[in-house]
Design an enzyme around this catalytic site. Sequence first.
Site, PDB file in Angstrom:
ATOM      1  N   LYS A   1       2.829  -4.595  -7.227  1.00 39.65           N
ATOM      2  CA  LYS A   1       1.599  -4.528  -6.429  1.00 39.65           C
ATOM      3  C   LYS A   1       0.651  -3.451  -6.964  1.00 39.65           C
ATOM      4  O   LYS A   1      -0.567  -3.594  -6.890  1.00 39.65           O
ATOM      5  CB  LYS A   1       1.936  -4.295  -4.949  1.00 39.65           C
ATOM      6  CG  LYS A   1       2.665  -5.467  -4.310  1.00 39.65           C
ATOM      7  CD  LYS A   1       1.843  -6.750  -4.343  1.00 39.65           C
ATOM      8  CE  LYS A   1       2.515  -7.899  -3.627  1.00 39.65           C
ATOM      9  NZ  LYS A   1       1.705  -9.125  -3.638  1.00 39.65           N
TER      10      LYS A   1
ATOM     11  N   TYR B   1       8.959  -4.387  -6.399  1.00 45.75           N
ATOM     12  CA  TYR B   1       7.847  -4.905  -5.584  1.00 45.75           C
ATOM     13  C   TYR B   1       6.652  -3.946  -5.626  1.00 45.75           C
ATOM     14  O   TYR B   1       5.515  -4.356  -5.893  1.00 45.75           O
ATOM     15  CB  TYR B   1       8.329  -5.109  -4.147  1.00 45.75           C
ATOM     16  CG  TYR B   1       7.290  -5.708  -3.223  1.00 45.75           C
ATOM     17  CD1 TYR B   1       7.015  -7.076  -3.247  1.00 45.75           C
ATOM     18  CD2 TYR B   1       6.575  -4.909  -2.327  1.00 45.75           C
ATOM     19  CE1 TYR B   1       6.062  -7.629  -2.400  1.00 45.75           C
ATOM     20  CE2 TYR B   1       5.618  -5.448  -1.475  1.00 45.75           C
ATOM     21  CZ  TYR B   1       5.374  -6.808  -1.520  1.00 45.75           C
ATOM     22  OH  TYR B   1       4.415  -7.353  -0.680  1.00 45.75           O
TER      23      TYR B   1
ATOM     24  N   VAL C   1       3.445 -20.803  -9.815  1.00 44.18           N
ATOM     25  CA  VAL C   1       2.324 -20.018 -10.358  1.00 44.18           C
ATOM     26  C   VAL C   1       2.753 -18.978 -11.397  1.00 44.18           C
ATOM     27  O   VAL C   1       1.913 -18.295 -11.963  1.00 44.18           O
ATOM     28  CB  VAL C   1       1.510 -19.332  -9.241  1.00 44.18           C
ATOM     29  CG1 VAL C   1       0.725 -20.346  -8.449  1.00 44.18           C
ATOM     30  CG2 VAL C   1       2.377 -18.459  -8.363  1.00 44.18           C
TER      31      VAL C   1
ATOM     32  N   SER D   1      -0.945  -5.025  -1.777  1.00 41.44           N
ATOM     33  CA  SER D   1      -0.147  -4.498  -0.664  1.00 41.44           C
ATOM     34  C   SER D   1      -0.370  -2.991  -0.583  1.00 41.44           C
ATOM     35  O   SER D   1      -0.702  -2.354  -1.593  1.00 41.44           O
ATOM     36  CB  SER D   1       1.350  -4.755  -0.916  1.00 41.44           C
ATOM     37  OG  SER D   1       2.138  -4.063   0.031  1.00 41.44           O
TER      38      SER D   1
END
Length: 257
Positions: free
Chosen positions: A158, A154, A63, A141
């Site tokens: 998010k 990360y 993706v 998240s």
Amino acid sequence: MNELKLKNKIAIVTGGTKGIGKAIATKFAYEGASVFIVGRNKQAGEKVVKETQGQISFIQADVSKPDEVKKLVDQTVQQTGRLDILVNNAGVQHEQNIEHTSPEDWDKVMNVNLKSVFLCSKYAIPHMRHQGGGKIINTASIDGYWAEPNLGAYCTSKGGVLSLTKSIALDFARDGVLCNCICPGYIETEMTESYMNAQSDPEHARNQLANRHPVQRMGKPEDIAEAAFWLAIQESNFVTGQSITVDGGLTLGNIDF
Ligand SMILES: NC(=O)c1ccc[n+]([C@@H]2O[C@H](COP(=O)([O-])OP(=O)(O)OC[C@H]3O[C@@H](n4cnc5c(N)ncnc54)[C@H](O)[C@@H]3O)[C@@H](O)[C@H]2O)c1
């Protein structure tokens, strides 16, 4: 018997071969949707198809790659005639502080966690607009709200998903395209398992993490699937651009009192 709430709906769930994505796909299929899960691992995808006796179909794609995403969306619409629900759920974690994160690692996290949301939405939106609407649900998240040690890339990715959710919602509300995201706390999946296993005492880390949640447990993939289901059904049609936090109270504050 109650009518199935997602009867005749066509859904794509990225990262649906395991963990949260698999739970969402299973819930949607149980509620009557035709579900296409997307992942890179053919064996894992075919296992889910077999387990669900063909109720869920598998599309092999990465993706983070524009060509593969365009193809998977267009093929789904060609095959089914429409696309009602897109769940952008695929994600990876990288445990390093920014000093020790290589540019390649940074790009990987951004490409899988954020660029994929852009790509899948970009190619799904024309079909949704054409048919008069659709729903996009992103797995963000709680790390999009706050910082956690050694998760700089990360958390940033998010935070980007939270922002992109609002932009899509604003730009396409008039076309009937509604876009929201879910912010899970710690959920029992391979992603958290590998994080725990990297700690010096995994069992202690597991208990400590569970106890950080005011409800005194980690979440289960099914907890997130229920929130995704509500965002997918028409009862939530006045909600767009929002994030729903499903974290057992983790982000409420310090519970050491
Ligand atoms: N587990 C948690 O505690 C937690 C908490 C907050 C948010 N999330 C988010 O929820 C989502 C699902 O996480 P999970 O815990 O189920 O993780 P997981 O590792 O069990 O599943 C991730 C899925 O994404 C797929 N994936 C990864 N890169 C891909 C790519 N390039 N193309 C296609 N598929 C790809 C994997 O194959 C897998 O199916 C992620 O976006 C994650 O960041 C998880």
